[in-house]
Write a protein that holds these residues in place. Sequence first.
Motif, short mmCIF file in Angstrom:
data_model
loop_
_atom_site.label_atom_id
_atom_site.label_comp_id
_atom_site.label_asym_id
_atom_site.label_seq_id
_atom_site.Cartn_x
_atom_site.Cartn_y
_atom_site.Cartn_z
N ARG A 31 0.82 -1.21 0.00
CA ARG A 31 0.00 0.00 0.00
C ARG A 31 0.85 1.26 0.00
N ALA A 32 2.13 1.12 0.39
CA ALA A 32 3.05 2.26 0.42
C ALA A 32 4.46 1.73 0.23
N VAL A 33 5.35 2.58 -0.26
CA VAL A 33 6.75 2.20 -0.48
C VAL A 33 7.66 3.29 0.08
N GLN A 34 8.88 2.88 0.45
CA GLN A 34 9.85 3.83 1.00
C GLN A 34 11.00 4.02 0.03
N CYS A 35 11.39 5.26 -0.18
CA CYS A 35 12.45 5.61 -1.13
C CYS A 35 13.82 5.36 -0.52
N GLN A 37 16.53 6.71 -1.60
CA GLN A 37 17.33 7.92 -1.72
C GLN A 37 17.07 8.91 -0.59
N CYS A 38 15.80 9.14 -0.27
CA CYS A 38 15.47 10.17 0.72
C CYS A 38 14.67 9.64 1.91
N SER A 39 14.32 8.34 1.92
CA SER A 39 13.57 7.67 2.98
C SER A 39 12.11 8.11 3.05
N CYS A 40 11.64 8.92 2.13
CA CYS A 40 10.25 9.36 2.11
C CYS A 40 9.34 8.17 1.76
N VAL A 41 8.14 8.15 2.36
CA VAL A 41 7.17 7.10 2.08
C VAL A 41 6.10 7.65 1.14
N SER A 182 12.05 -2.20 4.76
CA SER A 182 10.99 -1.30 4.28
C SER A 182 11.27 -0.74 2.90
N PHE A 183 12.56 -0.66 2.48
CA PHE A 183 12.86 -0.18 1.13
C PHE A 183 12.36 -1.17 0.08
N HIS A 184 12.23 -2.44 0.45
CA HIS A 184 11.79 -3.45 -0.50
C HIS A 184 10.32 -3.85 -0.28
N GLN A 185 9.90 -3.93 0.99
CA GLN A 185 8.56 -4.40 1.28
C GLN A 185 7.60 -3.29 1.70
N GLY A 186 8.12 -2.10 1.96
CA GLY A 186 7.27 -1.00 2.39
C GLY A 186 7.08 -0.98 3.89
N PRO A 187 6.60 0.15 4.44
CA PRO A 187 6.39 0.28 5.89
C PRO A 187 5.11 -0.39 6.34
N ILE A 188 4.91 -0.44 7.66
CA ILE A 188 3.67 -0.96 8.24
C ILE A 188 2.84 0.24 8.69
N LEU A 189 1.69 0.45 8.09
CA LEU A 189 0.87 1.63 8.34
C LEU A 189 0.09 1.51 9.64
N ASP A 190 -0.29 2.67 10.20
CA ASP A 190 -0.99 2.70 11.48
C ASP A 190 -2.34 1.98 11.44
N ASP A 191 -3.02 1.99 10.30
CA ASP A 191 -4.28 1.27 10.17
C ASP A 191 -4.08 -0.22 10.46
N GLU A 192 -3.01 -0.77 9.91
CA GLU A 192 -2.71 -2.19 10.10
C GLU A 192 -2.30 -2.48 11.53
N ILE A 193 -1.48 -1.60 12.12
CA ILE A 193 -1.03 -1.80 13.50
C ILE A 193 -2.23 -1.79 14.45
#
Length: 354
Positions: A31-35, A37-41, A182-193
């Motif tokens: 649902r989201a990915v992390q960069c 280069q800049c760590s932005c999601v 997280s750069f490959h699989q993406g972060p864990i969002l608050d909705d899921e947590i």
Amino acid sequence: MMNYGGGSRGPTAMVRCRQCSSSITAMPGARAVQCMQCSCVTRVPGCGRPRPGMQLVPHMRPTPAFGGGRSKKRAVLIGIKYTGRRSSELRGPINDVKCMRYLLTEHFGFPNDCVLILTDEERNPCRLPTKDNIRMAMHWLVQGCSYGDSLVFQFSGMGAQVPDDDGDELDGMDEALCPMDSFHQGPILDDEINEAIVRPLVHGVTLHAVIDACHSATVLDLPYQCVVSKSTGCLRWRDERPLTGAWKGTSGGKAVLISGSSNGKRMPTNALPQPYATIGAMTHSFIRSLECEPRTTYGRLLSSMRSIMRQGGNCNLQGPVGSSIHMVTNFSGVEEPQLSSAHKFNIDCEPFYM
């Protein structure tokens, strides 16, 4: 690969980073990915929340190799320093976990085999803080919870924000925790947590989450946040329930998040001290407050944490690990400790206990 992200299976997709415009590969279902280069999601287009009735979090049963005992007191402690990321390697999260384990086992009676530790220094593949392992650990923590259970979830590492896609955030942003992959699989969002470790809590179960990461103030999506009244200077509850009416509470249990407000700015990497001599400022203030006053209230704990963080200085924790740590570092950029809860209670009178 299993689809845990709430989207449909399919091929990988290319997404443009919303901050630096770099191309990012989004894995199927993310649902989201992390960069890198800049760590932005960045949100993955066309992969929003599941339809009504669909789950964000599947029923994940830990494998036999995952281990972990079962008692009325259980904890999951996660510390990630993101080894090998020159632009974002952190110093302190590993010691955060070690000191928290000492606090729980020596001061609050948690059995050693019921404290699961996930760090990027672990040799057991099941104990590495990957996205799937963290999801499995969250499931292990709350699985079969019953009256009298005391649960702890700790995360020390990187947090992130991404624009909300369903209107359940008052500030328009979802918060997220970044696993080691997280750069490959993406972060864990608050909705899921929230769905994974808040909603399953039944009557008589208590969860304390301690999050030392940037953008972590509302990362459990709890309905009420404790703030200082501008008119009286006293602590009061602020209603954070989403205008959409989405349910973010428990199934009768108690959930409390101790985290921090921050602007997302971390200490520059070249200014960080040696890795084995540091601990996170927010985590240090939490542990130190409880060591100084084990029988405290939530209000006194929060006030003590704020005082310790303002003072700064050297680490002075108990135990074999704490006594060897020389410096406190604010790797997460936390400015003020925050407390939020699934229910309102008298914060000045309610005793704190794990």
